[in-house]
Design a protein around this motif. Structure first.
Motif, PDB file in Angstrom:
ATOM      1  N   GLU A  15       0.828  -1.188   0.000  1.00 29.13           N
ATOM      2  CA  GLU A  15       0.000   0.000   0.000  1.00 29.13           C
ATOM      3  C   GLU A  15       0.873   1.252   0.000  1.00 29.13           C
ATOM      4  OE1 GLU A  15      -3.485   0.301  -0.032  1.00 29.13           O
ATOM      5  OE2 GLU A  15      -3.279  -1.808  -0.581  1.00 29.13           O
ATOM      6  N   PRO A  16       0.426   2.274  -0.699  1.00 31.86           N
ATOM      7  CA  PRO A  16       1.179   3.533  -0.678  1.00 31.86           C
ATOM      8  C   PRO A  16       1.250   4.110   0.738  1.00 31.86           C
ATOM      9  CG  PRO A  16      -0.495   3.550  -2.402  1.00 31.86           C
ATOM     10  CD  PRO A  16      -0.735   2.333  -1.564  1.00 31.86           C
ATOM     11  N   VAL A  17       2.398   4.737   1.029  1.00 30.62           N
ATOM     12  CA  VAL A  17       2.561   5.426   2.301  1.00 30.62           C
ATOM     13  C   VAL A  17       2.867   6.883   2.010  1.00 30.62           C
ATOM     14  CG1 VAL A  17       3.272   3.408   3.637  1.00 30.62           C
ATOM     15  CG2 VAL A  17       4.983   4.753   2.449  1.00 30.62           C
ATOM     16  N   GLY A  18       2.535   7.744   2.946  1.00 29.51           N
ATOM     17  CA  GLY A  18       2.619   9.172   2.676  1.00 29.51           C
ATOM     18  C   GLY A  18       3.874   9.885   3.137  1.00 29.51           C
ATOM     19  N   ASN A  19       4.727   9.208   3.915  1.00 28.89           N
ATOM     20  CA  ASN A  19       5.920   9.905   4.398  1.00 28.89           C
ATOM     21  C   ASN A  19       7.039   8.906   4.665  1.00 28.89           C
ATOM     22  OD1 ASN A  19       5.746   8.946   7.241  1.00 28.89           O
ATOM     23  ND2 ASN A  19       3.847  10.142   7.235  1.00 28.89           N
ATOM     24  N   LEU A  20       8.239   9.446   4.865  1.00 34.45           N
ATOM     25  CA  LEU A  20       9.426   8.605   5.035  1.00 34.45           C
ATOM     26  C   LEU A  20       9.328   7.730   6.281  1.00 34.45           C
ATOM     27  CD1 LEU A  20      12.223   7.737   4.090  1.00 34.45           C
ATOM     28  CD2 LEU A  20      13.167   9.714   5.309  1.00 34.45           C
ATOM     29  N   LEU A  21       8.847   8.266   7.380  1.00 33.51           N
ATOM     30  CA  LEU A  21       8.757   7.482   8.604  1.00 33.51           C
ATOM     31  C   LEU A  21       7.871   6.252   8.412  1.00 33.51           C
ATOM     32  CD1 LEU A  21       9.372   7.006  11.581  1.00 33.51           C
ATOM     33  CD2 LEU A  21       7.467   8.565  12.142  1.00 33.51           C
ATOM     34  N   ASP A  22       6.708   6.440   7.799  1.00 35.94           N
ATOM     35  CA  ASP A  22       5.816   5.299   7.555  1.00 35.94           C
ATOM     36  C   ASP A  22       6.439   4.317   6.569  1.00 35.94           C
ATOM     37  OD1 ASP A  22       3.955   6.292   9.317  1.00 35.94           O
ATOM     38  OD2 ASP A  22       2.707   7.238   7.772  1.00 35.94           O
ATOM     39  N   ALA A  23       7.174   4.834   5.581  1.00 37.50           N
ATOM     40  CA  ALA A  23       7.847   3.953   4.623  1.00 37.50           C
ATOM     41  C   ALA A  23       8.905   3.103   5.334  1.00 37.50           C
ATOM     42  CB  ALA A  23       8.485   4.773   3.507  1.00 37.50           C
ATOM     43  N   VAL A  24       9.681   3.708   6.218  1.00 35.65           N
ATOM     44  CA  VAL A  24      10.704   2.968   6.962  1.00 35.65           C
ATOM     45  C   VAL A  24      10.051   1.899   7.831  1.00 35.65           C
ATOM     46  CG1 VAL A  24      12.435   3.176   8.817  1.00 35.65           C
ATOM     47  CG2 VAL A  24      12.456   4.785   6.892  1.00 35.65           C
ATOM     48  N   LYS A  25       8.978   2.248   8.508  1.00 36.11           N
ATOM     49  CA  LYS A  25       8.293   1.285   9.369  1.00 36.11           C
ATOM     50  C   LYS A  25       7.697   0.132   8.561  1.00 36.11           C
ATOM     51  CE  LYS A  25       7.081   4.416  13.173  1.00 36.11           C
ATOM     52  NZ  LYS A  25       5.969   5.122  13.835  1.00 36.11           N
ATOM     53  N   THR A  26       7.209   0.427   7.363  1.00 35.85           N
ATOM     54  CA  THR A  26       6.568  -0.590   6.533  1.00 35.85           C
ATOM     55  C   THR A  26       7.589  -1.474   5.813  1.00 35.85           C
ATOM     56  OG1 THR A  26       4.679   0.874   6.175  1.00 35.85           O
ATOM     57  CG2 THR A  26       4.953  -0.945   4.612  1.00 35.85           C
ATOM     58  N   ILE A  27       8.573  -0.837   5.187  1.00 33.26           N
ATOM     59  CA  ILE A  27       9.536  -1.573   4.354  1.00 33.26           C
ATOM     60  C   ILE A  27      10.639  -2.231   5.183  1.00 33.26           C
ATOM     61  CG2 ILE A  27      11.223  -1.308   2.481  1.00 33.26           C
ATOM     62  CD1 ILE A  27       9.455   1.051   1.489  1.00 33.26           C
ATOM     63  N   LYS A  28      11.005  -1.605   6.298  1.00 34.77           N
ATOM     64  CA  LYS A  28      12.082  -2.071   7.161  1.00 34.77           C
ATOM     65  C   LYS A  28      13.405  -2.190   6.399  1.00 34.77           C
ATOM     66  CE  LYS A  28       9.201  -4.490  10.556  1.00 34.77           C
ATOM     67  NZ  LYS A  28       8.395  -3.366  10.746  1.00 34.77           N
ATOM     68  N   PRO A  29      13.878  -1.082   5.829  1.00 35.97           N
ATOM     69  CA  PRO A  29      15.134  -1.121   5.073  1.00 35.97           C
ATOM     70  C   PRO A  29      16.345  -1.263   5.993  1.00 35.97           C
ATOM     71  CG  PRO A  29      14.422   1.144   5.335  1.00 35.97           C
ATOM     72  CD  PRO A  29      13.329   0.271   5.909  1.00 35.97           C
ATOM     73  N   THR A  30      17.452  -1.676   5.432  1.00 35.63           N
ATOM     74  CA  THR A  30      18.711  -1.723   6.174  1.00 35.63           C
ATOM     75  C   THR A  30      19.547  -0.478   5.891  1.00 35.63           C
ATOM     76  OG1 THR A  30      19.749  -2.964   4.384  1.00 35.63           O
ATOM     77  CG2 THR A  30      18.816  -4.239   6.203  1.00 35.63           C
ATOM     78  N   VAL A  31      19.194   0.232   4.822  1.00 35.07           N
ATOM     79  CA  VAL A  31      19.985   1.385   4.370  1.00 35.07           C
ATOM     80  C   VAL A  31      19.054   2.549   4.048  1.00 35.07           C
ATOM     81  CG1 VAL A  31      21.582   2.224   2.601  1.00 35.07           C
ATOM     82  CG2 VAL A  31      21.685  -0.159   3.309  1.00 35.07           C
ATOM     83  N   LEU A  32      19.463   3.747   4.483  1.00 36.14           N
ATOM     84  CA  LEU A  32      18.815   4.989   4.052  1.00 36.14           C
ATOM     85  C   LEU A  32      19.844   5.759   3.236  1.00 36.14           C
ATOM     86  CD1 LEU A  32      17.011   6.367   7.256  1.00 36.14           C
ATOM     87  CD2 LEU A  32      15.958   5.351   5.234  1.00 36.14           C
ATOM     88  N   ILE A  33      19.507   6.087   2.000  1.00 37.34           N
ATOM     89  CA  ILE A  33      20.405   6.869   1.151  1.00 37.34           C
ATOM     90  C   ILE A  33      19.695   8.162   0.787  1.00 37.34           C
ATOM     91  CG2 ILE A  33      21.700   6.982  -1.010  1.00 37.34           C
ATOM     92  CD1 ILE A  33      21.866   3.911  -0.938  1.00 37.34           C
ATOM     93  N   GLY A  34      20.242   9.258   1.278  1.00 36.76           N
ATOM     94  CA  GLY A  34      19.643  10.559   1.030  1.00 36.76           C
ATOM     95  C   GLY A  34      20.338  11.276  -0.113  1.00 36.76           C
ATOM     96  N   THR A  35      19.578  11.564  -1.149  1.00 33.24           N
ATOM     97  CA  THR A  35      20.107  12.307  -2.306  1.00 33.24           C
ATOM     98  C   THR A  35      19.112  13.367  -2.764  1.00 33.24           C
ATOM     99  OG1 THR A  35      19.210  10.653  -3.838  1.00 33.24           O
ATOM    100  CG2 THR A  35      21.499  10.357  -3.140  1.00 33.24           C
ATOM    101  N   SER A  36      18.218  13.743  -1.879  1.00 28.65           N
ATOM    102  CA  SER A  36      17.120  14.628  -2.265  1.00 28.65           C
ATOM    103  C   SER A  36      17.496  16.103  -2.292  1.00 28.65           C
ATOM    104  CB  SER A  36      15.954  14.450  -1.285  1.00 28.65           C
ATOM    105  OG  SER A  36      16.347  14.912   0.005  1.00 28.65           O
ATOM    106  N   GLY A  37      18.551  16.475  -1.568  1.00 33.02           N
ATOM    107  CA  GLY A  37      18.902  17.885  -1.440  1.00 33.02           C
ATOM    108  C   GLY A  37      18.005  18.623  -0.464  1.00 33.02           C
TER     109      GLY A  37
END
Length: 194
Positions: free
Chosen positions: A1-23
């Motif tokens: 399901e679509p999520v609306g923000n980064l925090l919810d995405a992290v909680k849902t996907i449970k990634p091991t890596v965060l890569i920030g390139t957004s500026g």
């Protein structure tokens, strides 16, 4: 399901890596870093946006919010951080690690074209230069002060892959590609005439 923000995405996907390139600075908030740290023993946090003011989080924030467990690298340099009596040295993810050595490897082998495997060979050579001592300090890259040595090893790996793939036009293949790479490097040494 679509999520609306980064925090919810992290909680849902449970990634091991965060890569920030957004500026967009400060997108890796305390809640985001705490969330990724809750299910990763060593969360990887790469806040790569430049300049420093646009970094997704600071080194101090990453180490503090992860309780010293983050593996951190940034696009701009950050000073070492002391957390809970230990000094953490943030890594800097910089294209200067790969490009000079990669280009030298292509030139010294006379590669007629660049293959994806040559890029992989460059990445592997860089990874091999990270020591256990570097890891213990929290570094994901070797110290930039060793860039000439690092570049020589990258060039040698790239050239070796070019020879292996039949893409090298310079013959014969040098016996010691690392020494050959070092001999091909420009050294800014000038004679003293007075």
């Amino acid at each position: 399901e679509p999520v609306g923000n980064l925090l919810d995405a992290v909680k849902t996907i449970k990634p091991t890596v965060l890569i920030g390139t957004s500026g967009k600075g400060q997108t890796f908030t305390q809640e985001v870093v705490e969330a990724i740290s809750s299910f990763n023993e060593r969360p990887v946090i790469f806040a790569l946006s430049n300049p420093t003011s646009q970094s997704e989080c600071t080194a101090e924030q990453a180490y503090t919010w992860s309780k010293g467990r983050a593996v951190f690298a940034s696009g701009s340099p950050f000073d070492p951080v002391e957390y809970d009596g230990k000094i953490y040295v943030p890594g800097q993810a910089n294209n200067a690690y790969i490009f000079p050595g990669f280009g030298l490897g292509v030139v010294m082998s006379g590669a007629i074209r660049v293959h994806d495997d040559m890029l992989l060979a460059a990445s592997e050579a860089l990874a091999q230069q990270v020591t256990q001592e570097n890891f213990d300090k929290g570094l994901t890259y070797p110290p930039f002060s060793n860039i000439r040595k690092i570049s020589a090893h990258i060039a040698a790996n790239v050239a070796a892959k070019a020879y292996e793939l039949g893409l090298a036009s310079r013959r014969p293949r040098p016996k010691d590609l690392v020494k050959y790479a070092e001999s091909c490097m420009y050294s800014p040494l000038y004679r003293n005439y007075r």
